[in-house]
Motif scaffolding. Sequence first.
Motif, PDB file in Angstrom:
ATOM      1  N   SER A  19     -45.940 -46.931  66.343  1.00  0.00           N
ATOM      2  CA  SER A  19     -46.213 -45.512  66.497  1.00  0.00           C
ATOM      3  C   SER A  19     -46.901 -44.975  65.250  1.00  0.00           C
ATOM      4  CB  SER A  19     -44.905 -44.745  66.737  1.00  0.00           C
ATOM      5  OG  SER A  19     -44.154 -44.668  65.535  1.00  0.00           O
ATOM      6  N   PRO A  20     -47.679 -43.880  65.389  1.00  0.00           N
ATOM      7  CA  PRO A  20     -48.327 -43.288  64.217  1.00  0.00           C
ATOM      8  C   PRO A  20     -47.331 -42.898  63.131  1.00  0.00           C
ATOM      9  CG  PRO A  20     -49.268 -42.404  66.229  1.00  0.00           C
ATOM     10  CD  PRO A  20     -48.090 -43.218  66.637  1.00  0.00           C
ATOM     11  N   ALA A  21     -46.172 -42.377  63.539  1.00  0.00           N
ATOM     12  CA  ALA A  21     -45.168 -41.989  62.554  1.00  0.00           C
ATOM     13  C   ALA A  21     -44.652 -43.207  61.802  1.00  0.00           C
ATOM     14  CB  ALA A  21     -44.014 -41.264  63.242  1.00  0.00           C
ATOM     15  N   GLN A  25     -44.973 -43.943  57.818  1.00  0.00           N
ATOM     16  CA  GLN A  25     -43.764 -44.180  57.037  1.00  0.00           C
ATOM     17  C   GLN A  25     -43.807 -45.537  56.350  1.00  0.00           C
ATOM     18  OE1 GLN A  25     -40.861 -43.493  60.099  1.00  0.00           O
ATOM     19  NE2 GLN A  25     -40.826 -41.276  59.786  1.00  0.00           N
ATOM     20  N   ASP A  26     -44.336 -46.543  57.032  1.00  0.00           N
ATOM     21  CA  ASP A  26     -44.504 -47.857  56.405  1.00  0.00           C
ATOM     22  C   ASP A  26     -45.446 -47.768  55.210  1.00  0.00           C
ATOM     23  OD1 ASP A  26     -42.815 -48.960  58.224  1.00  0.00           O
ATOM     24  OD2 ASP A  26     -44.376 -49.916  59.444  1.00  0.00           O
ATOM     25  N   ALA A  27     -46.516 -46.987  55.350  1.00  0.00           N
ATOM     26  CA  ALA A  27     -47.455 -46.808  54.239  1.00  0.00           C
ATOM     27  C   ALA A  27     -46.765 -46.126  53.058  1.00  0.00           C
ATOM     28  CB  ALA A  27     -48.660 -45.998  54.697  1.00  0.00           C
ATOM     29  N   ARG A  75     -51.902 -37.882  67.653  1.00  0.00           N
ATOM     30  CA  ARG A  75     -50.793 -38.048  68.598  1.00  0.00           C
ATOM     31  C   ARG A  75     -50.056 -36.734  68.811  1.00  0.00           C
ATOM     32  NH1 ARG A  75     -48.887 -40.295  73.060  1.00  0.00           N
ATOM     33  NH2 ARG A  75     -46.660 -40.792  72.982  1.00  0.00           N
ATOM     34  N   GLN A  76     -49.839 -35.976  67.726  1.00  0.00           N
ATOM     35  CA  GLN A  76     -49.141 -34.697  67.840  1.00  0.00           C
ATOM     36  C   GLN A  76     -49.933 -33.729  68.712  1.00  0.00           C
ATOM     37  OE1 GLN A  76     -47.876 -32.970  64.124  1.00  0.00           O
ATOM     38  NE2 GLN A  76     -47.751 -30.914  64.992  1.00  0.00           N
ATOM     39  N   ARG A  77     -51.243 -33.663  68.469  1.00  0.00           N
ATOM     40  CA  ARG A  77     -52.064 -32.766  69.291  1.00  0.00           C
ATOM     41  C   ARG A  77     -52.049 -33.198  70.756  1.00  0.00           C
ATOM     42  NH1 ARG A  77     -55.837 -33.147  65.065  1.00  0.00           N
ATOM     43  NH2 ARG A  77     -57.178 -34.487  66.335  1.00  0.00           N
ATOM     44  N   THR A  78     -52.076 -34.497  70.981  1.00  0.00           N
ATOM     45  CA  THR A  78     -52.056 -35.004  72.354  1.00  0.00           C
ATOM     46  C   THR A  78     -50.764 -34.618  73.060  1.00  0.00           C
ATOM     47  OG1 THR A  78     -53.460 -36.884  71.742  1.00  0.00           O
ATOM     48  CG2 THR A  78     -52.188 -37.080  73.778  1.00  0.00           C
ATOM     49  N   LEU A  79     -49.633 -34.814  72.369  1.00  0.00           N
ATOM     50  CA  LEU A  79     -48.336 -34.478  72.965  1.00  0.00           C
ATOM     51  C   LEU A  79     -48.215 -32.979  73.219  1.00  0.00           C
ATOM     52  CD1 LEU A  79     -45.964 -36.747  70.845  1.00  0.00           C
ATOM     53  CD2 LEU A  79     -46.504 -37.020  73.268  1.00  0.00           C
ATOM     54  N   GLU A  80     -48.605 -32.174  72.244  1.00  0.00           N
ATOM     55  CA  GLU A  80     -48.474 -30.723  72.402  1.00  0.00           C
ATOM     56  C   GLU A  80     -49.404 -30.201  73.493  1.00  0.00           C
ATOM     57  OE1 GLU A  80     -49.232 -29.380  68.456  1.00  0.00           O
ATOM     58  OE2 GLU A  80     -47.135 -29.578  67.812  1.00  0.00           O
ATOM     59  N   THR A  81     -50.609 -30.736  73.564  1.00  0.00           N
ATOM     60  CA  THR A  81     -51.539 -30.331  74.616  1.00  0.00           C
ATOM     61  C   THR A  81     -51.000 -30.736  75.982  1.00  0.00           C
ATOM     62  OG1 THR A  81     -53.419 -30.563  73.125  1.00  0.00           O
ATOM     63  CG2 THR A  81     -53.889 -30.566  75.481  1.00  0.00           C
ATOM     64  N   ASP A  82     -50.440 -31.941  76.042  1.00  0.00           N
ATOM     65  CA  ASP A  82     -49.891 -32.436  77.306  1.00  0.00           C
ATOM     66  C   ASP A  82     -48.704 -31.580  77.758  1.00  0.00           C
ATOM     67  OD1 ASP A  82     -49.668 -34.395  79.450  1.00  0.00           O
ATOM     68  OD2 ASP A  82     -47.871 -35.096  78.439  1.00  0.00           O
ATOM     69  N   LEU A  83     -47.820 -31.260  76.815  1.00  0.00           N
ATOM     70  CA  LEU A  83     -46.648 -30.445  77.163  1.00  0.00           C
ATOM     71  C   LEU A  83     -47.062 -29.035  77.581  1.00  0.00           C
ATOM     72  CD1 LEU A  83     -44.209 -31.556  74.319  1.00  0.00           C
ATOM     73  CD2 LEU A  83     -43.949 -32.021  76.761  1.00  0.00           C
ATOM     74  N   ASN A  84     -48.052 -28.472  76.893  1.00  0.00           N
ATOM     75  CA  ASN A  84     -48.520 -27.135  77.264  1.00  0.00           C
ATOM     76  C   ASN A  84     -49.196 -27.137  78.637  1.00  0.00           C
ATOM     77  OD1 ASN A  84     -47.634 -26.002  74.849  1.00  0.00           O
ATOM     78  ND2 ASN A  84     -49.579 -26.383  73.796  1.00  0.00           N
ATOM     79  N   LEU A 149     -43.182 -35.996  64.047  1.00  0.00           N
ATOM     80  CA  LEU A 149     -44.557 -35.883  63.545  1.00  0.00           C
ATOM     81  C   LEU A 149     -44.743 -34.629  62.707  1.00  0.00           C
ATOM     82  CD1 LEU A 149     -46.474 -37.057  66.746  1.00  0.00           C
ATOM     83  CD2 LEU A 149     -46.190 -38.328  64.614  1.00  0.00           C
ATOM     84  N   ARG A 150     -44.102 -33.530  63.115  1.00  0.00           N
ATOM     85  CA  ARG A 150     -44.192 -32.302  62.319  1.00  0.00           C
ATOM     86  C   ARG A 150     -43.507 -32.476  60.963  1.00  0.00           C
ATOM     87  NH1 ARG A 150     -42.816 -27.949  67.187  1.00  0.00           N
ATOM     88  NH2 ARG A 150     -44.930 -27.877  68.071  1.00  0.00           N
TER      89      ARG A 150
END
Length: 367
Positions: A19-21, A25-27, A75-84, A149-150
């Motif tokens: 996942s992006p998160a 976090q690994d970085a 990913r955050q924008r995708t999830l928020e757009t999808d939920l909206n 993500l936030r």
Amino acid sequence: MRVLAFICALLAGPVWAQSPADAAQDAAVRLQDAQAALDAASGRSDRVEALTETVQAYESGLAALRDGLRRAAIRQRTLETDLNARSEDVARLLGVLQTMGRAPAPILLLHPSGPTGTARSGMMLAEVTPALQDQVTALRVQLEEVAILRDLQTDALTILEDGLEGAQSARAALSAAISDRTDLPQRFAEDAVQTALLLASSETLEAFATGLVDSEASVGPDASTVKGAIPLPVGGQVIRQFQEPDAAGIIRPGILIATRPRALVTTPVSATIRYAGPLLDYGTVVILEPAADTLWVIAGMAEAFGEVGQIVPDGTPIGLMGGNITQAQAILNESAQGSAGQRTETLYLEVRDRQSAVNPADWFAFQ
């Protein structure tokens, strides 16, 4: 049922290998490890090697963090757009669940048409309820991911600031360690007067390189055994090939590598330093001799390391790229826009065999 099927289709998301998160976090962990390596490097006898690894660890960690933050923002924008976009359907799902939660179980199973209808409704409810629960679980996972993500964006500023500061400290320590280094073998001593005369009389890179080849014939390293499999001296992307004209139509017999500001440049094989300093219009140049009668011209750096005549082992820093380091807040802004940072610096690499320029692809593995 059609609404339920629609919700199922909408909630089905892509499967990520990481996942992006998690990537970000690994970085961040890699940057913490780099800081620990920097703290430990001062006590090591091979400080140059230790600090080289530390600088490279910082560069790798920062690049990975920028990429992770970029992916996280997307990913955050995708999830928020999808939920909206499907808020109405999610509201219906929640309404169904609330209704089911308020109604006693026996009433849910009753049907006006009698026992047969009640049996059918019971079968339908038994079939629908697990699917509804799956959708609730999927929705909860998405909401939790948005929250993570936030939080990641909130913590990233401090992580980036620490990483950028640590990388700068590591570069400064490396530069000082190289200046103090006395353990490298010296193939020959530089004749400063001869070098100055050669510089003054050379109007082209070709003339200067030819003069270097003619001026020294002693035996040095030989990298011809690994010819064609040698990595590039800096991490980046080849943006102009051998003999390819640039935007102005100028053709130079070398390749151009796009890389990030202040990137560390190293020699990928053991070689003799034949020249280090400003040269014509090429900026700061380091010329290496990895094999007899073969020169690598590496140009475009802001700083050059090493002394003429030294034999440097593979992985030895020979310079730093120029450019301005992007500030932490600017990196976050880039990530929010879906950018992982630009390779704004370019390194020129030319390979000369005796008196002729040859394709660097004959020596380096970059295609």
